[in-house]
Design a protein around this motif. Structure first.
Motif, short mmCIF file in Angstrom:
data_model
loop_
_atom_site.label_atom_id
_atom_site.label_comp_id
_atom_site.label_asym_id
_atom_site.label_seq_id
_atom_site.Cartn_x
_atom_site.Cartn_y
_atom_site.Cartn_z
N THR A 51 0.86 -1.17 0.00
CA THR A 51 0.00 0.00 0.00
C THR A 51 0.90 1.23 0.00
OG1 THR A 51 -1.71 -1.14 1.29
CG2 THR A 51 -1.78 1.27 1.27
N VAL A 52 0.87 2.00 -1.08
CA VAL A 52 1.65 3.23 -1.14
C VAL A 52 0.91 4.29 -0.33
CG1 VAL A 52 2.54 5.07 -2.62
CG2 VAL A 52 2.73 2.68 -3.35
N LEU A 53 1.58 4.83 0.67
CA LEU A 53 1.00 5.83 1.56
C LEU A 53 1.21 7.25 1.02
CD1 LEU A 53 2.18 4.29 4.93
CD2 LEU A 53 -0.04 4.00 3.81
N GLY A 54 2.28 7.43 0.26
CA GLY A 54 2.54 8.74 -0.29
C GLY A 54 3.87 8.78 -1.02
N THR A 55 4.06 9.86 -1.77
CA THR A 55 5.31 10.08 -2.49
C THR A 55 5.73 11.53 -2.28
OG1 THR A 55 4.11 10.69 -4.50
CG2 THR A 55 4.78 8.39 -4.28
N LEU A 56 7.01 11.80 -2.50
CA LEU A 56 7.53 13.15 -2.39
C LEU A 56 8.63 13.29 -3.43
CD1 LEU A 56 8.30 15.13 0.76
CD2 LEU A 56 10.03 15.01 -1.01
N ASP A 57 8.59 14.36 -4.21
CA ASP A 57 9.58 14.61 -5.25
C ASP A 57 10.24 15.95 -4.98
OD1 ASP A 57 11.05 14.83 -7.57
OD2 ASP A 57 9.40 14.31 -8.90
N ASP A 58 11.56 15.95 -4.83
CA ASP A 58 12.32 17.18 -4.53
C ASP A 58 12.71 17.95 -5.78
OD1 ASP A 58 12.36 16.77 -1.82
OD2 ASP A 58 14.44 16.15 -1.70
N ASP A 59 12.25 17.57 -6.96
CA ASP A 59 12.80 18.10 -8.20
C ASP A 59 12.60 19.60 -8.40
OD1 ASP A 59 10.04 17.92 -8.80
OD2 ASP A 59 10.48 17.58 -10.93
N GLU A 60 11.66 20.22 -7.69
CA GLU A 60 11.47 21.66 -7.86
C GLU A 60 12.42 22.49 -7.01
OE1 GLU A 60 7.31 22.36 -7.16
OE2 GLU A 60 6.78 21.70 -9.19
N THR A 61 12.95 21.89 -5.96
CA THR A 61 13.83 22.65 -5.06
C THR A 61 15.23 22.07 -4.97
OG1 THR A 61 12.98 21.40 -3.18
CG2 THR A 61 11.93 23.53 -3.66
N MET A 62 15.49 20.97 -5.69
CA MET A 62 16.82 20.39 -5.75
C MET A 62 17.11 20.12 -7.22
SD MET A 62 18.48 17.06 -3.93
CE MET A 62 17.97 15.84 -5.12
N VAL A 63 18.10 20.78 -7.75
CA VAL A 63 18.43 20.65 -9.17
C VAL A 63 19.76 19.92 -9.29
CG1 VAL A 63 18.88 21.91 -11.31
CG2 VAL A 63 17.19 22.79 -9.67
N GLY A 64 19.81 18.93 -10.16
CA GLY A 64 21.04 18.18 -10.36
C GLY A 64 21.00 16.85 -9.63
N THR A 65 22.14 16.22 -9.59
CA THR A 65 22.24 14.88 -9.00
C THR A 65 22.09 14.92 -7.49
OG1 THR A 65 24.62 15.04 -8.77
CG2 THR A 65 23.80 14.08 -10.81
N SER A 66 21.71 13.79 -6.94
CA SER A 66 21.69 13.63 -5.49
C SER A 66 23.08 13.20 -5.06
CB SER A 66 20.69 12.55 -5.07
OG SER A 66 19.39 12.91 -5.44
N PRO A 67 23.69 13.90 -4.12
CA PRO A 67 25.00 13.45 -3.64
C PRO A 67 24.84 12.11 -2.92
CG PRO A 67 24.18 15.25 -2.28
CD PRO A 67 23.20 15.07 -3.41
N ASN A 68 25.95 11.49 -2.58
CA ASN A 68 25.87 10.22 -1.84
C ASN A 68 25.15 10.44 -0.53
OD1 ASN A 68 27.26 8.89 -3.84
ND2 ASN A 68 29.25 9.26 -2.92
N GLY A 69 24.06 9.72 -0.37
CA GLY A 69 23.27 9.88 0.84
C GLY A 69 22.25 10.99 0.69
N TRP A 70 21.94 11.64 1.76
CA TRP A 70 20.93 12.69 1.83
C TRP A 70 21.36 13.92 1.05
CZ3 TRP A 70 16.10 13.34 3.48
CH2 TRP A 70 15.66 14.64 3.68
N PRO A 71 20.49 14.67 0.42
CA PRO A 71 19.07 14.37 0.19
C PRO A 71 18.90 13.48 -1.04
CG PRO A 71 19.56 16.52 -0.73
CD PRO A 71 20.84 16.01 -0.11
#
Length: 121
Positions: A51-71
């Motif tokens: 059961t998917v409870l929710g999703t979150l996409d950071d693409d509007e406030t984080m541009v480019g690759t995700s560094p190792n780990g967070w975020p």
């Protein structure tokens, strides 16, 4: 005969990161990765007992690759029946094809498993 208590679902956060290989693609090839990403999202949603409870996409406030780990780039919070199902969700990154490659060339995933944190009344 005793009643066996129902097994509680595992609260799972699938943390997903877009990798530099995606950003290095020519514009004409990006659509193939997005189609594979949609297949992965539907694949997790459609696993038995999920059961998917929710999703979150950071693409509007984080541009480019995700560094190792967070975020991470995007997240899927789900209730999952067991660890094997979580593994099957992660395995989609290994098995979904994007041309001659697999999705994991362009994205990575880490699943965090736990239990629901109940907020006191």
């Amino acid at each position: 005969m005793t009643d066996t208590p129902a097994k509680k679902p595992i609260r799972t956060l699938f943390c997903c990161a877009v990798l530099q290989n995606f950003f290095d693609l020519p514009a004409a090839d990006i659509g193939k990765v997005w189609a594979a990403t949609g297949e992965m999202l539907k694949g997790i949603r459609d696993l038995p007992g999920v059961t998917v409870l929710g999703t979150l996409d950071d693409d509007e406030t984080m541009v480019g690759t995700s560094p190792n780990g967070w975020p991470w780039t995007f997240y899927i919070m789900a209730e999952v029946p067991d660890r094997e199902t979580v593994q099957a969700g992660c395995n989609l990154f290994r098995t979904i094809e994007v041309g001659e490659y697999r999705l994991w060339k362009y994205m990575r995933v880490e699943a965090r498993l736990g239990r629901e944190l109940v907020i006191p009344e």
